[in-house]
Design a protein around this motif. Structure first.
Motif, PDB file in Angstrom:
ATOM      1  N   PHE A  75       5.789  52.156  75.843  1.00  0.00           N
ATOM      2  CA  PHE A  75       7.076  51.481  75.988  1.00  0.00           C
ATOM      3  C   PHE A  75       6.910  49.982  76.211  1.00  0.00           C
ATOM      4  CE2 PHE A  75       8.732  55.685  76.246  1.00  0.00           C
ATOM      5  CZ  PHE A  75      10.076  55.581  75.916  1.00  0.00           C
ATOM      6  N   GLY A 130       9.576  54.701  81.016  1.00  0.00           N
ATOM      7  CA  GLY A 130       8.835  55.165  79.847  1.00  0.00           C
ATOM      8  C   GLY A 130       7.710  56.113  80.228  1.00  0.00           C
ATOM      9  N   ARG A 145      16.127  59.938  75.832  1.00  0.00           N
ATOM     10  CA  ARG A 145      16.008  58.487  75.967  1.00  0.00           C
ATOM     11  C   ARG A 145      16.821  57.730  74.917  1.00  0.00           C
ATOM     12  NH1 ARG A 145      12.657  55.642  72.618  1.00  0.00           N
ATOM     13  NH2 ARG A 145      11.002  56.680  71.456  1.00  0.00           N
TER      14      ARG A 145
END
Length: 495
Positions: free
Chosen positions: A64, A86, A127
């Protein structure tokens, strides 16, 4: 001992970063099909579930932070939070991978090739929630230049692409791990890849029903409201003989209706170009709130509008502003929340229906499906990535249009104020590509399509199945643990 442990954990971070190279700008799309293997091997060889948890967390944080490196200078104190979130999202994948691959047999490998992709897709779906930043960095988006592999998106969207990529990585990981299932793992990976390739080669090409000639205006960053408006008008006058001229997001940083002569100038530009003009207004509306609006002008005036519905968290509004607004002041967050629109729209351009979206909305596949169901023959996105000029964000947004086009079965056009403008047909074939440092007008003949892909008809069936498989696998693991604990309690004492 701890030195070796943290060296291995460092490799986990590197393995997460490695996968980022499959996305633009490096665009090593083929790397996605084997890029998870190093991480899967590290997870399988972890000595405990706790160590697998750590390795999965660190790999996720590495991915991430590497993927979103272009946004880190703008988020300030949120950067560590991005890495933390993340990392936590990859923990379930790390734990499940360790349990299924630590002693790989053919049966466990086959199970892993179903469960691990399901966990991956379930995490990606979570996400991708709009308030968490949207569907950036999904594994399936790496395949945008890889026709015919990209054709699989017409069946199950970007989610099905991600599922099969992880499944192939699982097979390859089993093939390199010690154990009796190496041959099975290699065959599994090869077989899945062959099926994907075969579908792409045998799938009938979508047949266009017509075409629309689109001109995109990309002036680059122009500071000053009047200067930006004038620059777009001048370029529009050069784009004569098209069906529609499209401007990027925030190309009109005021409401034309409130400026003397602005509407007349737009009508004159549309008449001179002999086409409709799609502008994008970023201004305070009559209700006192700032909105981003697509406005369609012709020689006779305003012909259609669309208001942006999904807003960029922190960029266009601040979640929990009373709590976070003061803490993040000075980091580039939105000083005032924009107001979201309430409904989709179809703009009529001649006989064709165009489905408009605005920048951030381009990353959400469900919005394209909605527009197709409403009658869109193509989709048009007005974008602007001025804050991230010269970064990987610009080709990442442009390349995603190829996947959106195949998912929806409609040509996709992205016009940036400052970014990478692009256009793709329903097969994902690139029709136009204008890098951020180029200025001016690009013109493209955009094929029009009708009908519905399986993904448009069936919706997000892959994430739904992934959640079901993940839940079933979790329930099975809990049941096995409960039975083991019960057996231990019933076992008679020794002696």
């Amino acid at each position: 001992m701890w030195v070796r442990r943290w060296l291995v954990r460092g490799l986990a971070v590197a393995s997460g970063c490695l996968l980022v190279l499959a996305f633009p700008a490096p665009a090593l799309w083929w790397l996605a099909w084997a890029g998870l293997v190093p991480l899967l091997v590290l997870l399988a060889r972890a000595g405990s579930v706790r160590e697998a948890l750590w390795r999965g967390f660190l790999a996720g944080a590495g991915f991430f932070l590497a993927f979103f490196h272009w946004v880190l200078p703008h988020v300030g104190l949120l950067a560590p939070v991005l890495g933390l979130v993340g990392g936590l999202l990859w923990v379930p994948f790390g734990v499940v991978a360790h349990r299924l691959l630590r002693e790989p047999t053919a049966g466990r490998a086959a199970l892993a090739a179903v469960v691990l992709p399901s966990v991956w897709v379930a995490v990606e779906a979570v996400r991708s929630w709009e308030h968490l930043g949207g569907a950036w960095g999904l594994l399936g988006l790496t395949q945008w230049p890889a026709r015919p592999l990209l054709a699989l998106a017409s069946l199950g969207g970007v989610w099905l692409l991600g599922f099969v990529i992880v499944a192939v990585n699982v097979g390859l990981a089993v093939a390199v791990l010690p154990g009796p299932a190496r041959t099975f793992g290699a065959g599994l990976a090869l077989g899945i890849f062959a099926l994907v390739l075969g579908y792409g080669l045998l799938r009938p090409d979508p047949v266009p029903t017509g075409s629309l000639r689109v001109a995109g205006v990309q002036p680059g960053p122009v500071h000053g409201a009047e200067e930006r408006f004038t620059a777009h008008l001048e370029l529009t006058r050069r784009a004569t003989g098209q069906d529609v001229v499209v401007w990027g997001q925030s190309s009109t940083p005021f409401d034309p209706a409130t400026r003397p002569g602005a509407v007349a100038r737009l009508r004159a530009a549309a008449a001179a170009a002999d086409s409709d003009v799609l502008v994008n207004v970023d201004a305070r509306a009559a209700d006192g709130r700032i909105r981003k609006t697509t406005q369609q002008y012709g020689p006779d005036g305003l012909a259609g509008t669309y208001e942006k519905r999904r807003l960029v968290p922190f960029g266009e509004y601040v979640p929990l502003r009373p709590l976070l607004g003061g803490v993040l002041r000075g980091t580039g967050i939105a000083e005032e929340d924009r107001a979201p629109g309430g409904a989709p729209a179809i703009l009529r351009i001649g006989e064709a229906g165009a489905g408009p979206l605005i920048s951030y909305e381009s990353m959400f596949p469900d919005l394209r499906r909605e527009l197709v169901r409403l009658g869109a023959d193509m989709t048009i996105v007005q974008g602007s990535l001025t804050s991230f000029h010269g970064t990987w964000a610009q080709p990442q947004q442009a390349s995603a249009e190829a996947v959106r086009a195949v998912e929806s079965g409609r040509s996709a056009v992205l016009v940036e104020l400052n970014g990478t403008s692009a256009a793709f047909d329903a097969e994902g074939r690139r029709l136009a590509w204008m890098p951020p440092d180029e200025r001016g007008v690009f013109v493209v003949d955009v094929p029009l399509y009708q009908g519905a892909t399986p993904y448009v008809r069936w919706g997000d069936w892959v994430p739904a199945a992934a959640f079901g498989i993940t839940a079933a696998a979790a329930a099975r693991a809990l049941l096995i643990r409960a039975r083991a604990a019960l057996t231990t309690r019933r076992r008679p004492p020794c002696g």
